[in-house]
Structure formats: structure tokens, C-alpha cells
Design a protein around this motif. Structure first.
Motif, PDB file in Angstrom:
ATOM      1  N   ASP A 106      -5.792  -3.489   0.245  1.00 23.22           N
ATOM      2  CA  ASP A 106      -5.755  -3.700   1.693  1.00 23.22           C
ATOM      3  C   ASP A 106      -7.186  -3.810   2.226  1.00 23.22           C
ATOM      4  O   ASP A 106      -8.011  -2.928   1.998  1.00 23.22           O
TER       5      ASP A 106
ATOM      6  N   THR B 290      -2.465   0.297   0.106  1.00 23.15           N
ATOM      7  CA  THR B 290      -2.428  -0.064   1.523  1.00 23.15           C
ATOM      8  C   THR B 290      -2.489   1.176   2.391  1.00 23.15           C
ATOM      9  O   THR B 290      -2.078   2.260   1.981  1.00 23.15           O
TER      10      THR B 290
ATOM     11  N   THR C 267       0.875  -8.272   4.491  1.00 18.39           N
ATOM     12  CA  THR C 267       1.119  -7.982   3.073  1.00 18.39           C
ATOM     13  C   THR C 267       1.984  -9.055   2.419  1.00 18.39           C
ATOM     14  O   THR C 267       1.764  -9.412   1.254  1.00 18.39           O
TER      15      THR C 267
END
Length: 236
Positions: free
Chosen positions: A49, A153, A122
Motif C-alpha cells: 500500500d 495495506t 486495491t
């Protein structure tokens, strides 16, 4: 009488030593057996992320975590091949499987990966990994190897339904997904992506990605099932 007692003591001592040696032998054999992480053959894709909710310190720790997990496995085309991508509003593929000649090269590339600092799309990353075949390595020569995606993430994706749908397609392509959630995550979403709660590891901050978490990730990679779990419903 004294002679008999002496012989008995010697006999008992010999029996004790024999037992001690025989008991120690299996332990030595067990210690010499290779661990899973030393013999596994797998293609592992790290998807990290890069959204703006992660500060610079946390992002640096995220990169360090990728390197630390990678170190647990034998690196090379005959063992474990590593790939890397980063996502935010867009997805950027950084390293191909077997794209780094040495582990040091891979580590340096990870450290040089620039944070994207936008939103958390995502699903775009998961869709691209599948459609672009980023977990299909031609260098394997048709060998059947475990395919694993490790998703790191720190929050809920912008579109849960699309994220879970994209994850389901990867599972359908025989990819095991392991999720590492950091901070204020949506655990239900991660469970839907990973299909099994055992494939979801959560921590309160990037600073908590310590040796225990690295060990748990390594264990989950080793245990990645041949028979993939069934999909679960996406959270509303």
C-alpha cells in the motif's frame, strides 16, 4: 559382596549412558532436518500500500518488512522468486518474478520504491496482477509451483466489492492471498480477500511488524494449501 555391588554400579552406569545417547540421537536428526522456508519452491508477489494515509516513517517500515520477510526464503529461479508492486489510486508493477539477479538487487529496488501517496484502489492492483500474468513465471519451465500474493495495506479499499471480486479471480488462478492489515483496517474485507482468517494478520501500526509477525507470515507461506478455500461473501 563389594565386588558384586561394584559390578552392579558399572552395569547401571552403562545402561544410563546408553539410554542417554539413544534419546539424544533423534533430537539431533530432527535439528538437522531442513525447515520449510529452506526448501520451499514458490513465486511470491508483494503488493504494498502506497496511499497517503501512511506517513514516511510507516512507509519505510513497510519496505523493511518486505525485505525481512523475503530474507526467510532461499532466493533464486530454482527456489523462491520474488516480485513487487505498489498501489494507491494507480498500480505500479516494480519487479518481475526472477527480475533481480541477486537478493541484494531485489532489496535495493524495494528500498528505492517511491510512495504514490493517493487513495486506496486495491482492486486495480489485483486485477492487473491477474490480467498481466504477473504471477505466471516463464522461467519455471512449466513446473508446478506455489503462487502466493502477500498484500500489505493500512485501510479499507475504495471499493470492497470490486476488491473481493478481483481477489476471487486470483484464487481461481490458484493464487493464495495472505493479507497483512495495519492500523484501522476492515478485517471483514481482508477475510473476504484472503478467504481464511488464518491468512489475515493484523497489527496496530507499521512499527509492530516485528520478528513474531515475520515468523507468522513465513509459517503461512509454508502452509499455503494445495486445495484453496471457498470464497466468502464480500462485506456490505
Amino acid at each position: 559382596m563389594e565386588r558384586i555391588l561394584t559390578m552392579m554400579v558399572k552395569f547401571l552406569l552403562l545402561a544410563f549412558l546408553t539410554f542417554a545417547v539413544s534419546s539424544a540421537a533423534p533430537a539431533a536428526d530432527a535439528a538437522s532436518e531442513p525447515n520449510c522456508e529452506n526448501q520451499i519452491v514458490a513465486d511470491i508477489y508483494f503488493l504494498i500500500d502506497g496511499s497517503n494515509s501512511i506517513n514516511s516513517i510507516g512507509y519505510g517500515r513497510e519496505l523493511d518488512f518486505v525485505i525481512s520477510v523475503s530474507k526467510q526464503f532461499p532466493f533464486g529461479p530454482q527456489n523462491v522468486q520474488l516480485a513487487l508492486g505498489i498501489f494507491s489510486t494507480t498500480f505500479k508493477h516494480i519487479v518481475d518474478l526472477n527480475g533481480s539477479p541477486t537478493f541484494d538487487d531485489f532489496s535495493q529496488t524495494v528500498r528505492n520504491t517511491v510512495q504514490l501517496k493517493k487513495n486506496t484502489f486495491t482492486h486495480l492492483a489485483l486485477e492487473a496482477i491477474l490480467s498481466d500474468g504477473l504471477l505466471r513465471s516463464a522461467a519455471r519451465g512449466g513446473r508446478n509451483v506455489q503462487k502466493i500474493l502477500i498484500l500489505v495495506t493500512d485501510g479499507r479499499s475504495e471499493n470492497t466489492a470490486k476488491t473481493v471480486a478481483a481477489a476471487d479471480k486470483l484464487w481461481g488462478d490458484n493464487v493464495t492471498i495472505i493479507c497483512v492489515g495495519v492500523g484501522s483496517i476492515d478485517k471483514d474485507e481482508l477475510k473476504a480477500v484472503a478467504r481464511d482468517e488464518k491468512n489475515v494478520i493484523t497489527v496496530k501500526s507499521f512499527g509492530k511488524l516485528d520478528s513474531d509477525i515475520i515468523k507468522r507470515i513465513t509459517q503461512r507461506v509454508c502452509e499455503a494449501p494445495a486445495d484453496k478455500p471457498a470464497p466468502t461473501d464480500a462485506p456490505a
